[in-house]
Design an enzyme around this catalytic site. Structure first.
Site, short mmCIF file in Angstrom:
data_model
loop_
_atom_site.label_atom_id
_atom_site.label_comp_id
_atom_site.label_asym_id
_atom_site.label_seq_id
_atom_site.Cartn_x
_atom_site.Cartn_y
_atom_site.Cartn_z
N TYR A 101 0.92 -1.11 0.00
CA TYR A 101 -0.19 -0.41 -0.05
C TYR A 101 1.05 1.26 0.07
O TYR A 101 1.94 1.36 0.93
CB TYR A 101 -0.71 0.33 1.00
CG TYR A 101 -2.02 1.87 1.41
CD1 TYR A 101 -3.20 1.45 0.80
CD2 TYR A 101 -1.39 1.98 1.72
CE1 TYR A 101 -3.53 2.54 0.46
CE2 TYR A 101 -1.76 3.32 1.91
CZ TYR A 101 -3.11 3.91 1.74
OH TYR A 101 -3.69 4.94 1.10
N GLU A 189 -3.30 7.57 -4.11
CA GLU A 189 -2.90 6.35 -3.67
C GLU A 189 -3.07 5.48 -4.51
O GLU A 189 -3.60 5.17 -5.61
CB GLU A 189 -4.90 5.98 -2.89
CG GLU A 189 -4.59 4.62 -2.36
CD GLU A 189 -5.58 4.07 -1.12
OE1 GLU A 189 -5.91 4.83 -0.25
OE2 GLU A 189 -6.26 4.08 -2.15
#
Ligand code: GDP
Ligand code: MN
Length: 379
Positions: A101, A189
């Site tokens: 992530y 992201e």
């Protein structure tokens, strides 16, 4: 404003962030053809502006053009968290060794951007954040200095990234930072950023949220807005220059100022009811604007009462009162309207409201209580 995954990926690609080969499709036939072109296994991905598509059945791995067509047919019929799927992204399938992530957002508490990373990326990142926060690293970026090499090294160490990928991670994170700054984003992201079986880093998913207040500086990005994916009342609100967000309660709200609008919603909730919307009419609201806002609120059939909360600073209470009376005679709302109006020219405002069907209250608390009582009485 949220960008779709495919739009975010296109943006990332301009900054040389590696993404899978792929194309967007709106029909099963297109999906089939794109799968043929890409050859081999592909992933069919619903394009909706919410997270958790994987868990909702909106992402499917398929092995042939026939399967692609079938999966696209099914996905294009889905509603994910209430949003219809109108497009699917067809990406070449990537074989995954590890999911990472990585994201950059505003850290309001520290008043700086923050870069967040984890070696346990993928669909369960929220779970990881809740249960094992130690698996997530957060590093603030000084906006005046910008991102530094050592900060990316700290991330590489924390996620246990093999040495041969450090340079690649460095390029990706610097590009991501550049996207964030260049586009006035509030979130960029990649989840997951994967290590492929060929030992390369590839962004398998992409999410970008832009700051609406800076969109005027980015006409090219503003053009990406997907009106299909938004609530029509929010689009109308934007047209009249009011910030409107639809919610699910029974008390419609009209307030000047975002902070006061939030406080108004809090007070409504505090007394056990639910707001039907967030609405900030902004400063110096004219009667046309008030009328437009009123129409937006009563278009929602759930609304059983309207609470208007205006603090007159630059906005003058008499102006608002006139606007309200004019708007009500034009719009003819079918629900009671409770008004709290204090500040500049308050007395004059009160006088104007006195001759109308609007219910005047002295305080916000009283207003919320009145609205709730009236709803109960009418039920
Ligand atoms: P989200 O659920 O909306 O965040 O959608 P993602 O694009 O992040 O996909 C969810 C999950 O699907 C990823 O975490 C991967 O595990 C899996 N996935 C997505 N693309 C591929 C792919 O090309 N190959 C494989 N094997 N899995 C994939
Ligand atoms: Mn994802």
């Amino acid at each position: 404003m949220k960008l779709h995954e495919y739009q975010s990926k296109n943006l990332y690609a301009k900054y040389n962030i590696p993404i899978p080969r792929g194309r967007i499709a709106s029909t099963p036939g297109d999906a089939r053809q794109i799968c043929e072109e890409l050859g081999g296994t592909v992933v069919i991905k619903s394009q909706v502006l919410v997270g958790g598509r994987g868990k909702a059945g909106g992402i499917r791995l398929v092995k042939s053009p026939e399967e692609a067509e079938e999966a696209a047919t099914q996905i294009l019929e889905l509603q994910i968290k209430g949003l219809p799927v109108r497009k699917v992204l067809i990406d070449e399938a990537i074989s995954i060794k590890k999911e990472i992530y990585i994201g950059i957002t505003n850290d309001r508490i520290n008043q700086k951007p923050v870069i967040i990373a984890s070696g346990n990326g993928g669909m369960d990142i929220e779970e990881v954040a809740r249960k094992s926060p130690d698996k997530i690293i957060k590093i603030n970026i000084n906006p005046l200095i910008g991102l530094r090499d050592y900060q990316v090294r700290d991330i590489a160490l924390h996620i246990d990234l093999p040495r041969n990928l450090w340079r690649s991670l460095n390029d990706i994170v610097f590009s991501l930072w550049k996207v964030y700054v260049d586009s006035d984003a509030t979130l960029v992201e990649i989840n997951p950023l994967v290590i492929t079986s060929e030992n390369k880093l590839v962004a398998l998913d992409a999410k970008v949220v832009l700051d609406d207040n800076a969109l005027y500086r980015h006409p090219d990005l503003a053009d990406l807005r997907d009106l299909d994916a938004e609530d029509p009342s929010e689009i109308a609100g934007r047209k009249f220059g009011v910030s409107f967000i639809k919610m699910n309660g029974q008390i419609g709200c009209m307030v000047n100022g975002a902070g006061l609008a939030m406080a108004t919603m809090d007070v409504i909730k505090h007394f056990g009811a639910e707001p039907a919307n967030f609405l900030d009419i902004g400063g110096g609201a004219s009667s046309e604007k008030v009328a437009a806002a009123l129409r937006l609120i009563i278009a929602d059939e759930n609304v059983k009462a309207i609470l208007i909360n205006v603090f007159g600073g630059i906005t003058r209470c008499d102006e608002v009162a006139k606007g309200l009376v004019a708007a009500c005679s034009e719009v003819q709302p079918r629900v009671p309207i409770i008004v709290r109006l204090v500040g500049t020219n308050e007395e004059e405002g009160k006088r104007i409201l006195a001759g109308s069907s609007l219910i005047y209250v002295d305080s916000l608390v009283e207003g919320a209580r009145q609205a709730i009582t009236l709803i109960k009485e009418s039920a």
